[in-house]
Design an enzyme around this catalytic site. Structure first.
Site, PDB file in Angstrom:
ATOM      1  CD1 TRP A  29       4.251   7.490   1.016  1.00 16.17           C
ATOM      2  CD2 TRP A  29       5.827   5.891   1.096  1.00 16.17           C
ATOM      3  NE1 TRP A  29       4.590   7.156  -0.281  1.00 16.17           N
ATOM      4  CE2 TRP A  29       5.545   6.183  -0.259  1.00 16.17           C
ATOM      5  CE3 TRP A  29       6.786   4.932   1.400  1.00 16.17           C
ATOM      6  CZ2 TRP A  29       6.203   5.542  -1.303  1.00 16.17           C
ATOM      7  CZ3 TRP A  29       7.441   4.287   0.362  1.00 16.17           C
ATOM      8  CH2 TRP A  29       7.148   4.590  -0.972  1.00 16.17           C
ATOM      9  CG  HIS A  30       6.859   1.833   3.828  1.00 17.16           C
ATOM     10  ND1 HIS A  30       7.711   2.895   4.052  1.00 17.16           N
ATOM     11  CD2 HIS A  30       7.452   1.096   2.847  1.00 17.16           C
ATOM     12  CE1 HIS A  30       8.755   2.804   3.251  1.00 17.16           C
ATOM     13  NE2 HIS A  30       8.632   1.722   2.503  1.00 17.16           N
TER      14      HIS A  30
END
Length: 499
Positions: free
Chosen positions: A361-362
């Site tokens: 996600w990052h």
């Protein structure tokens, strides 16, 4: 508008940085205007959210293509959630949204500089919203007895209109940096039910509790203080200093000590962003969380960070519970719990999958995975230590704290800070080479701590600690005076009455 902002930015040494700050601050007066829209006209509030976000993304930030990508993700999720049935629907939405996000992460990593203003940050926030929405819709289709308390409260039983869904997706105070929110919380803000305990002051308008503006201004000031500290200190104190020849020439103990201060300064940026966005959310009313014991209004619903608990944590669990709070809730409720088989208990596998999801996600830089995979091991060790070691140092119920317990708490704080800074350094260093170089100059102290813990808890350590707990319990039972049993007291009752 863009020309004006860019001209001011040149005077402050960075157009993109000033644009972002300007967008965060302008959300305050706009949020105050939002509260003046009547609850009897929800479509007006939805349209207000959408139009404000469009202004931020297109005329101000020049992210026309980025806005279209966000719209594509939102519309795609709306169609999938409306037409798919069964447990596969949330996973289809998850794959759809995360795949698009990953593509943009790859593009950013391969072709764009770190200073380029692009859409991935806003897309990360939207990805949480959309996957949360999909799971809440699915929970609304499940039998109530299959839901836990959180799932029951957040479930969506009536599918929203497209305007309402887009208003939720483009809720303007959280469009850039969050925090994440679920659709039920959004609708309670729109229709005013969030303030049911407050009497309306004007016809056709739901009153907001007193203290909203004070709480928002306090958060704005906190955010600006953190931003100022980061701006002044970060050029000289940051994780990249560990790669300099000067750092290598210092003694190992000095390197480890000053490295902790680097981590302290690095976190100012996140404290600034999250407290500024929290204040803007509070001004719209979203942060309202009830009343305190003295009748004062509480505004903790949009909180995303607790700096004091992070800098002085009692254990690593306290760090996780205070950092990026709403993202951690998203990971817990819509990743950690959802990958656990029905009737099963989340374990190490669930932790690793959740950490991998958080890393992806990052972004796709190896540094993100070097943060969250070791972070999963630290979380695992924290739970094991709390379950096995903490009972040995706890004083009996009602007894004052002992020096052993205070020593345990102190060591827990020190080790938590040491590990926090060690495992989060790759978040800034990003590459494998930079991370390995920095860790080697720190004597690999984090790896030694984690390695010892994993070895201990997988080679008979828990059994040994369990035996110590049993011995301790036996000693306590021997020392405690015996009291008559309930049956004995009942048997002696008549004789006592005769006497």
């Amino acid at each position: 508008m863009n020309t004006l902002v860019s001209s001011l930015a040149n005077a402050f040494g960075g157009s993109n940085r000033l644009k972002i700050i300007w967008c965060l601050l302008i959300a305050y007066p706009v949020g105050n205007l939002f509260t003046r829209l009547p609850s009897s006209q929800p479509n007006l509030k939805h349209a207000f959210n959408i139009s404000t976000s469009v202004v931020v993304l297109i005329p101000v930030l020049n992210l026309q293509w980025g806005f279209l990508q966000l719209l594509f993700d939102a519309l795609g999720t709306y169609v999938i959630a409306a037409n798919f049935r069964g447990s596969s629907m949330p996973w289809v939405v998850f794959i759809f949204v995360m795949s698009h996000l990953t593509i943009n992460h790859v593009i950013r990593e391969a072709w764009l500089s770190r200073d380029t203003l692009e859409i991935s940050s806003a897309q990360m926030i939207l990805a949480m919203k959309l996957t949360t929405f999909a799971w809440n819709v699915y929970d609304g289709q499940r039998p109530e007895e299959d839901l836990d308390e959180w799932q029951f409260q957040k479930r969506i039983t009536k599918y929203p209109t497209l305007l309402a869904f887009l208003g939720y997706s483009f809720y303007f105070p959280s469009i850039l940096y969050g925090p994440n929110l679920d659709y039920v919380a959004y609708t309670s803000l729109i229709n005013g039910t969030l303030f049911n305990s407050v009497e309306p002051t004007e016809p056709m308008q739901r009153a907001t509790p007193d203290g909203r503006k004070r709480a928002a201004c306090r958060k704005m000031l906190e955010g600006l203080v953190f931003l100022s500290l980061f701006t002044v200190l970060s050029p000289s104190y940051n994780y990249t200093i560990t790669l300099t020849p000067w750092f290598a020439r210092q003694s190992l103990l000095y390197r480890i000590a000053v490295f902790q201060f680097y981590g302290f300064v690095e976190r100012f940026k996140f404290y600034a962003i999250w407290t500024l966005t929290e204040g803007a959310n509070i001004l719209t009313g979203l942060g309202f969380s009830g009343f305190g014991p003295s009748g004062e209004s509480l505004w903790e619903g949009a909180m995303n960070v607790k700096p004091l608990e992070i800098e002085l944590p009692s254990n690593f669990k306290a760090v996780l519970g205070s950092w990026n709070i709403n993202t951690n809730i998203w990971l817990r409720e819509y990743a950690y719990k959802r990958v656990t088989p029905k009737g099963g208990k989340p374990g190490f596998r669930s932790t690793l999958i959740t950490c991998f999801t958080s890393a992806l996600w990052h972004g796709v830089a190896i540094g993100y995975f070097l943060v969250f995979i070791p972070g999963g091991l630290v979380t695992y060790l924290s739970r094991k230590s709390r379950a096995s070691i903490r009972p040995l140092v706890m004083p009996p119920a009602g007894a004052p704290s002992t020096w052993v317990k205070r020593t345990y708490d102190f060591l827990g704080t020190v080790i938590s800070i040491l590990l926090l800074n060690f495992v989060t350094a790759p978040f800034r260093l990003l590459t494998l080479a930079n991370t390995m170089e920095a860790w080697s100059r720190l004597g690999w102290y984090g790896c030694w701590i984690v390695g010892f813990g994993v070895t201990f808890f997988n080679t008979g350590g828990p059994e040994y600690l369990q035996s110590l707990q049993e011995k301790q319990a036996n000693i306590i039972n021997v020392k405690q005076p015996r009291t008559p049993s309930i049956d004995l007291v009942a048997a002696l009752g008549p004789a006592v009455e005769e006497l």
